[in-house]
Each structure stands twice: as C-alpha cells, then as structure tokens.
Design a protein around this motif. Structure first.
Motif, short mmCIF file in Angstrom:
data_model
loop_
_atom_site.label_atom_id
_atom_site.label_comp_id
_atom_site.label_asym_id
_atom_site.label_seq_id
_atom_site.Cartn_x
_atom_site.Cartn_y
_atom_site.Cartn_z
N LYS A 1 -10.23 31.95 -37.20
CA LYS A 1 -8.93 31.35 -36.89
C LYS A 1 -9.20 30.05 -36.15
CE LYS A 1 -4.90 32.22 -33.93
NZ LYS A 1 -4.01 33.23 -33.38
N ARG B 1 1.38 40.34 -27.63
CA ARG B 1 2.01 39.54 -26.58
C ARG B 1 3.20 40.29 -26.00
NH1 ARG B 1 2.08 33.29 -28.34
NH2 ARG B 1 -0.09 33.22 -28.97
N SER C 1 4.31 31.11 -36.49
CA SER C 1 5.45 31.92 -36.08
C SER C 1 6.77 31.33 -36.56
CB SER C 1 5.48 32.04 -34.55
OG SER C 1 5.69 30.77 -33.98
C1 3PG Z 1 -0.59 32.45 -32.31
O1 3PG Z 1 -0.35 33.37 -31.55
O2 3PG Z 1 -1.47 32.51 -33.18
C2 3PG Z 1 0.14 31.18 -32.16
O3 3PG Z 1 0.81 31.14 -30.96
C3 3PG Z 1 1.10 30.90 -33.25
O4 3PG Z 1 1.37 29.56 -33.10
P1 3PG Z 1 2.80 28.95 -33.43
O5 3PG Z 1 3.79 29.72 -32.60
O6 3PG Z 1 2.69 27.50 -33.03
O7 3PG Z 1 3.01 29.12 -34.90
#
Ligand code: 3PG
Length: 216
Positions: free
Chosen positions: A129, A45, A180
């Motif tokens: 996933k 990202r 995250s």
């Molecule tokens: C990912 O990229 O797998 C998700 O955006 C992670 O999700 P979260 O930020 O809600 O934990």
C-alpha cells in the motif's frame, strides 16, 4: 499471485470503510456489490470494525472483505476469525507481517519510503500500500519509486478520488487504488446506500474505461 490479490487487481478500487454501527455492514455490502465492487477494507478505526467484518463476510461470503488500519497482531487475529480475507496496515510492522504470512493471509503493508519497501521486499512482499499517497508526493513519487523497484506493485491510498483515480490507474506499477470517497462515514451513518451504490458504479465505470484504453 494470490487469488484475493488478483481479484483486487481486477476490481481496481478498494473501498476503505470506517463504520460506526456493524448493523449497517450488510446493507453496505449490498450497495457495494450492486455498484459492481464486491470488496471492502473495513478499518480498525472504529470499535465496530470486527463485528462489521463478521457481519459483511457472513452475509456475503463471496465478497472480498478485508481489514484495514491493522496495527497489532491481536487485531489481525480478530480480523481473520471474523472472516477477513486480507489485511492492510498503514505502516510496515514486522510482527503483523510475520503473523499474516504464517497464516497465509494476504497482507499489504503501508509504505512511503524506499527503506520501508526494502523491509517489505525482505519478507517476500511485492504488493504494497502506498500511503498516504497524495501527501507523500502522489504520482510523481510513485513514478520515481518505480525506477529501482521493478516488479513491485502498489495500492495507492490517501487522497484518491474521482479527480485523480484515472491518473493513478494508468501507472504500470499500480495494482488498484484504495479510498474512502465512495463509502464516506457520513453516507453510511445516514443510510445513503443508494448514493454509495452510485459512487461505486461511477468508480467501476472509470476503471473499465482506463483498462479499456490499454487494450486499444
Ligand atoms: C486509509 O485509511 O487507507 C486512508 O485514510 C484512506 O484515505 P482517504 O480517506 O483519503 O481515501
């Protein structure tokens, strides 16, 4: 089961990282390891993803450093040559899946519907996933999916944190959870590595408690 996949299952949590400056990667790796989670999914990202994977994997060769948000074969190629040990994609992309399989690189594609699970199963993939977990109906949806898809395991990701980690981990079809919350972008950018270590240790403790319940 592939060794990397097996280790991820043992750890129970995959920290999902978006890092802006690859120079922070070794310190981040150190914090995650000190907290008890020698694992990171570094997402494409940010422009720093490839060099961050390389920096962390070089500094800590035993760490399970993988690449996330892989959208193209080119990104998968770059991730592998940077040292990634696994690939995560947000959706099911046949070209990326085929490339990873032909390079014996573990891949967990993102799925949200039975149709996508079928696509993955047809490629021989049984660990997927579940994304975006909470927005897709969370635990209720996973339980419903567990009916027809016996033998398929999931790494739910998206909206997971300390508030619901235990509930997900208690589901038999959950291999590990991604998130995250313990490696928030801001914590990395502000050099809050002690805080990352603390959040990581708290997540590890929770995993141990849940896993301990199963052995009572
Ligand atoms: C990912 O990229 O797998 C998700 O955006 C992670 O999700 P979260 O930020 O809600 O934990």
């Amino acid at each position: 089961m592939n060794k990397v996949i097996e280790q991820i299952g043992k750890l129970g949590v995959v920290p999902v990282v978006a890092i802006e400056d690859a120079a922070d990667a070794p310190r981040l790796g150190q914090a995650l390891m000190a907290g008890g989670l020698p694992c990171a999914e570094i997402t494409f990202r940010t422009a720093a993803a490839e060099s961050a994977i390389r920096a962390m994997a070089t500094e800590y060769p035993d760490m399970l450093v993988g690449a996330g948000t892989v959208l193209t074969v080119n990104q998968a190629e770059r991730a592998l040559s940077a040292g990634a040990k696994f690939i995560v994609t947000p959706g099911f992309d046949a070209a990326v899946v085929d490339w990873c399989l032909s390079h014996e690189l573990p891949i967990t594609p993102g799925v949200m519907t039975p149709t996508e699970i079928n696509l993955a199963l047809n490629k021989g993939l049984k660990l997927l996933k579940f994304f975006p977990a909470e927005a897709a109906g969370g635990i209720k949806t996973l339980k419903a999916i567990g009916g027809p898809y016996v033998g398929v395991s999931f790494i739910p990701t998206g909206g997971i944190g300390v508030h619901n980690l235990a509930d997900y981990l208690r589901l038999p079809m959950v291999h590990a959870c991604g998130g995250s919350w313990l490696v928030k972008k801001q914590l990395i950018a502000e050099g809050e590595f002690k805080q990352i270590e603390k959040l990581t240790a708290a997540a590890v403790k929770l995993v141990q408690e849940i896993r301990g319940e199963n052995h009572d």
